[in-house]
Scaffold this motif. Structure first.
Motif, PDB file in Angstrom:
ATOM      1  N   UNK A 124       0.819  -1.214   0.000  1.00  0.00           N
ATOM      2  CA  UNK A 124       0.000   0.000   0.000  1.00  0.00           C
ATOM      3  C   UNK A 124       0.849   1.258   0.000  1.00  0.00           C
ATOM      4  N   UNK A 125       0.339   2.287  -0.663  1.00  0.00           N
ATOM      5  CA  UNK A 125       0.922   3.624  -0.551  1.00  0.00           C
ATOM      6  C   UNK A 125       0.439   4.256   0.751  1.00  0.00           C
ATOM      7  N   UNK A 126       1.301   5.009   1.410  1.00  0.00           N
ATOM      8  CA  UNK A 126       0.936   5.687   2.652  1.00  0.00           C
ATOM      9  C   UNK A 126       0.392   7.073   2.334  1.00  0.00           C
ATOM     10  N   UNK A 127      -0.719   7.408   2.969  1.00  0.00           N
ATOM     11  CA  UNK A 127      -1.323   8.731   2.830  1.00  0.00           C
ATOM     12  C   UNK A 127      -1.250   9.389   4.197  1.00  0.00           C
ATOM     13  N   UNK A 128      -0.452  10.428   4.320  1.00  0.00           N
ATOM     14  CA  UNK A 128      -0.136  11.026   5.616  1.00  0.00           C
ATOM     15  C   UNK A 128      -0.932  12.311   5.815  1.00  0.00           C
ATOM     16  N   UNK A 129      -1.608  12.415   6.982  1.00  0.00           N
ATOM     17  CA  UNK A 129      -2.346  13.630   7.312  1.00  0.00           C
ATOM     18  C   UNK A 129      -1.855  14.208   8.637  1.00  0.00           C
ATOM     19  N   UNK A 130      -2.411  15.363   8.984  1.00  0.00           N
ATOM     20  CA  UNK A 130      -2.173  16.027  10.265  1.00  0.00           C
ATOM     21  C   UNK A 130      -0.742  16.465  10.450  1.00  0.00           C
ATOM     22  N   UNK A 131      -0.312  17.345   9.580  1.00  0.00           N
ATOM     23  CA  UNK A 131       1.024  17.921   9.727  1.00  0.00           C
ATOM     24  C   UNK A 131       0.982  19.081  10.713  1.00  0.00           C
ATOM     25  N   UNK A 132       1.839  18.998  11.723  1.00  0.00           N
ATOM     26  CA  UNK A 132       1.915  20.065  12.710  1.00  0.00           C
ATOM     27  C   UNK A 132       3.036  21.026  12.348  1.00  0.00           C
ATOM     28  N   UNK A 133       2.864  22.328  12.591  1.00  0.00           N
ATOM     29  CA  UNK A 133       3.920  23.290  12.270  1.00  0.00           C
ATOM     30  C   UNK A 133       5.235  22.885  12.936  1.00  0.00           C
ATOM     31  N   UNK A 134       6.297  22.891  12.163  1.00  0.00           N
ATOM     32  CA  UNK A 134       7.599  22.529  12.680  1.00  0.00           C
ATOM     33  C   UNK A 134       7.984  21.085  12.440  1.00  0.00           C
ATOM     34  N   UNK A 135       7.004  20.264  12.026  1.00  0.00           N
ATOM     35  CA  UNK A 135       7.285  18.845  11.797  1.00  0.00           C
ATOM     36  C   UNK A 135       7.691  18.542  10.354  1.00  0.00           C
ATOM     37  N   UNK A 136       7.634  19.536   9.492  1.00  0.00           N
ATOM     38  CA  UNK A 136       7.813  19.273   8.066  1.00  0.00           C
ATOM     39  C   UNK A 136       9.139  18.576   7.753  1.00  0.00           C
ATOM     40  N   UNK A 137      10.219  19.052   8.362  1.00  0.00           N
ATOM     41  CA  UNK A 137      11.521  18.478   8.073  1.00  0.00           C
ATOM     42  C   UNK A 137      11.614  17.021   8.501  1.00  0.00           C
ATOM     43  N   UNK A 138      11.148  16.714   9.716  1.00  0.00           N
ATOM     44  CA  UNK A 138      11.200  15.340  10.215  1.00  0.00           C
ATOM     45  C   UNK A 138      10.313  14.428   9.390  1.00  0.00           C
ATOM     46  N   UNK A 139       9.157  14.932   8.971  1.00  0.00           N
ATOM     47  CA  UNK A 139       8.247  14.118   8.158  1.00  0.00           C
ATOM     48  C   UNK A 139       8.841  13.818   6.789  1.00  0.00           C
ATOM     49  N   UNK A 140       9.474  14.817   6.187  1.00  0.00           N
ATOM     50  CA  UNK A 140      10.071  14.590   4.877  1.00  0.00           C
ATOM     51  C   UNK A 140      11.231  13.602   4.966  1.00  0.00           C
ATOM     52  N   UNK A 141      12.009  13.700   6.043  1.00  0.00           N
ATOM     53  CA  UNK A 141      13.105  12.764   6.246  1.00  0.00           C
ATOM     54  C   UNK A 141      12.582  11.339   6.386  1.00  0.00           C
ATOM     55  N   UNK A 142      11.498  11.177   7.177  1.00  0.00           N
ATOM     56  CA  UNK A 142      10.904   9.848   7.350  1.00  0.00           C
ATOM     57  C   UNK A 142      10.346   9.335   6.035  1.00  0.00           C
TER      58      UNK A 142
END
Length: 213
Positions: A124-142
């Motif tokens: 399955x492809x992952x569909x990610x929701x609920x991005x909190x301000x400041x998390x963008x870098x960590x989420x992109x790395x993951x």
């Protein structure tokens, strides 16, 4: 054919859950979206709310789209619910479909701790929701790490919602404010079943809510 899986404890489902599923529906445009209340999620204690009652509360999701359906499959299995087993069931049921798995941003950050996470990425492809301000870098790395492992990660347009199911259960959000956070059908089930008596036993606080789905 595209099939979207949206799972969780949903104890209770609130407007944040609704926003997340709405964002995933807008992005994926699935032919079927299956809401799957968990039996016992591996990363949490067992819910004190019976599965049949959580299932009834999840009927609120069907108001979002005609493609949304609610399944009791994980609840009927008994024991702990593992996403990889649910996806294997869906792969057998829809062998020619493209599968999509909706996850919150906190789940993306810990995804490599999931049971057989590599197999999930293959199915399955992952569909990610609920991005909190400041998390963008960590989420992109993951996301980059998972894509390097052969996965596909999509980001839906949903912001973090200032409410957690645990805040409702424990009274951190007083009952007088629940209509702001809960769909009307969920409120009706809570009233009929007499759920969450602890919410009446503790004083409400003004602390910021967490993000416990």
């Amino acid at each position: 054919m595209k099939v979207l899986l949206y799972g969780g404890t949903f104890d209770p489902p609130h407007n944040g859950h609704m926003n997340n599923l709405r964002a995933a529906l807008d992005l994926v445009q699935p032919d079927r979206a299956i809401v799957m209340p968990a039996g016992i999620p591996p990363h949490k204690a067992a819910s004190a709310t019976p599965g049949a009652v959580r299932l009834a509360m999840c009927r609120c999701f069907t108001a979002l789209s005609p493609v949304v359906e609610v399944s009791d499959w994980e609840i009927r299995q008994g024991g702990r619910s593992y996403t990889v087993h649910t996806l294997e069931m869906l792969r057998a049921r829809f062998p020619d479909a493209a599968l999509y798995l909706s996850v919150g941003s906190d789940m993306l950050l810990s995804f490599q701790k999931w049971c057989r996470w590599q197999d999930i990425l293959q199915m399955a492809a992952l569909v990610v929701e609920s991005r909190r301000p400041g998390d963008e870098g960590a989420l992109q790395t993951a996301a980059d790490a998972l894509q390097a492992a052969g996965g596909r990660v999509l980001f839906a347009r949903a912001e973090s919602y200032p409410c957690a199911s645990s805040d409702l259960r424990t009274g951190r959000i007083p009952r007088a404010e629940w209509p702001r956070h809960l769909p009307a059908p969920v409120l009706q089930v809570i009233e009929e079943e007499g759920l969450y008596p602890a919410a009446d036993a503790l004083p409400a606080t003004k602390e910021d809510c967490g993000h416990d789905l």
